[in-house]
Write an enzyme that holds these catalytic residues in place. Sequence first.
Site, mmCIF file in Angstrom:
data_model
loop_
_atom_site.group_PDB
_atom_site.id
_atom_site.type_symbol
_atom_site.label_atom_id
_atom_site.label_comp_id
_atom_site.label_asym_id
_atom_site.label_seq_id
_atom_site.Cartn_x
_atom_site.Cartn_y
_atom_site.Cartn_z
ATOM 1 N N GLN A 22 0.817 -1.211 0.000
ATOM 2 C CA GLN A 22 0.000 0.000 0.000
ATOM 3 C C GLN A 22 0.856 1.267 0.000
ATOM 4 O O GLN A 22 2.058 1.235 0.289
ATOM 5 C CB GLN A 22 -0.921 0.014 1.222
ATOM 6 C CG GLN A 22 -2.026 -1.032 1.155
ATOM 7 C CD GLN A 22 -3.049 -0.855 2.258
ATOM 8 O OE1 GLN A 22 -3.017 -1.542 3.254
ATOM 9 N NE2 GLN A 22 -3.967 0.084 2.073
ATOM 10 N N HIS A 23 0.198 2.359 -0.347
ATOM 11 C CA HIS A 23 0.679 3.738 -0.146
ATOM 12 C C HIS A 23 1.752 4.208 -1.123
ATOM 13 O O HIS A 23 2.011 5.401 -1.207
ATOM 14 C CB HIS A 23 1.223 3.950 1.277
ATOM 15 C CG HIS A 23 0.385 3.413 2.371
ATOM 16 N ND1 HIS A 23 -0.968 3.661 2.468
ATOM 17 C CD2 HIS A 23 0.697 2.620 3.433
ATOM 18 C CE1 HIS A 23 -1.452 3.058 3.543
ATOM 19 N NE2 HIS A 23 -0.469 2.411 4.143
ATOM 20 N N ASP A 41 -2.323 -4.951 0.341
ATOM 21 C CA ASP A 41 -1.851 -6.239 0.846
ATOM 22 C C ASP A 41 -2.600 -6.713 2.087
ATOM 23 O O ASP A 41 -2.914 -7.908 2.213
ATOM 24 C CB ASP A 41 -0.346 -6.212 1.099
ATOM 25 C CG ASP A 41 0.131 -5.011 1.895
ATOM 26 O OD1 ASP A 41 -0.704 -4.221 2.387
ATOM 27 O OD2 ASP A 41 1.362 -4.847 2.016
#
Length: 439
Positions: A71-72, A228
């Site tokens: 992520q991110h 995830d």
Amino acid sequence: MTLVMGVDSSTQSCKVLIVDAESGSVVRSGRAAHPEGTAVDPEAWWRALNAAIAAAGGMDDVAAWSIGGQQHGMVALDGSGSVIRDALLWNDTRSAAAATDLIGEFGASALAARTGLVPVASFTITKLRWLRDAEPENAARVAAVALPHDWLTWRLRGFGPEDPALEELVTDRSDASGTGYWNPATGKYDRELLLAALGHDAILPRVLGPTEAVADPAGRRVAPGAGDNAAAALGLGATPGEVVVSIGTSGTVCAISRSAVFDETGTVAGFADATGQYLPLVATLNAARVLDVTAALLGVTHDELSDLALHAPSGADGLTLLPYFEGERTPNLPDATASLTGMTLASTTRPHLARAAVEGMLRGLGAGLDALRALGIPLDRALLIGGGAQSEAVRRIAPEILGLPVDVPAPDEYVARGAARQAAWALTRSLPEWRAPRD
């Protein structure tokens, strides 16, 4: 037999599972490594994805697929569909000051209410703000912003610099909820926050619902994918009341919630999940690496570290390890360092240090459970996954520290399995029952 493909594009590697859509049995698998670092050229992920698919025997016989991913991470694209600079990953902390600036401008409570998050260096919004301030020429070139799994889905669907259809970028609720400029309660992007971060508007991936799908050039159904943690929860078959405690490079504590969660302290991130519900989550930077560094210091294997820890008493006679070896995300202390306290002649032994390492790591995760409890989220049982969960000491000490019964599902690639389950859902329009076996 109808086959689906699930992908886990993580920080360290790309894993591919080819799975029987009905039974959930893995038919083939492949893997390829990712480069190290907190800033990575996304083309390395693309090469690894293709290598992992090839190692899994290809996807010609696959009917649907889905990508789960870290992520991110900030993938900045120009108008030609080219990557502008290396992607800043979730564990890149250079945007800590940008997070402080955004909180100062909007207020923590307002940001939590608008996005479910209070910015920290991990989130995409802070990385965009850092780009605006540190690399204004690059920021001015940004035509679209994607997350790692969005970009890989786009590429595997045939898009890229050769066919730069930026409007074909798609994502899912779980990954969108980790950006800091999407509202999980309304399901809409907050353009004001995007403008405050990047300095101008940009194309953002269309957010697909849990049962929506797009197509690839071969006509295969392409599921939305997932961050995830949401993919792992889907792969585990986690249900309300169960909290997933993942002990990997980083540590996460997340639970399924039927309603959106907003925590103005920023301790709990109010993410969405991959099923249409919510996934309140607490993350730590220091998890299995705590065991890694302690084992290296003592010159032992992980099994030997576990054995040492179990030969020391509970509480390690007061020896306490605060394991912030590379800063920390929760609490938000990007510049923190680790410390060892309570050293006496009785407690300064190899078993005591091993025990202090295991307990210190678990206390960090246990604080996450306490934060979820404080928001009224029911927690009945912990599901322990990740490399750190294979330690016998971790398994035996966890119920004491976490204050919950603990199940340890059989080791598996749960992110890739969750992505495959989502692909099967997109294909059959019914979520298959692939609940993970418990030890």
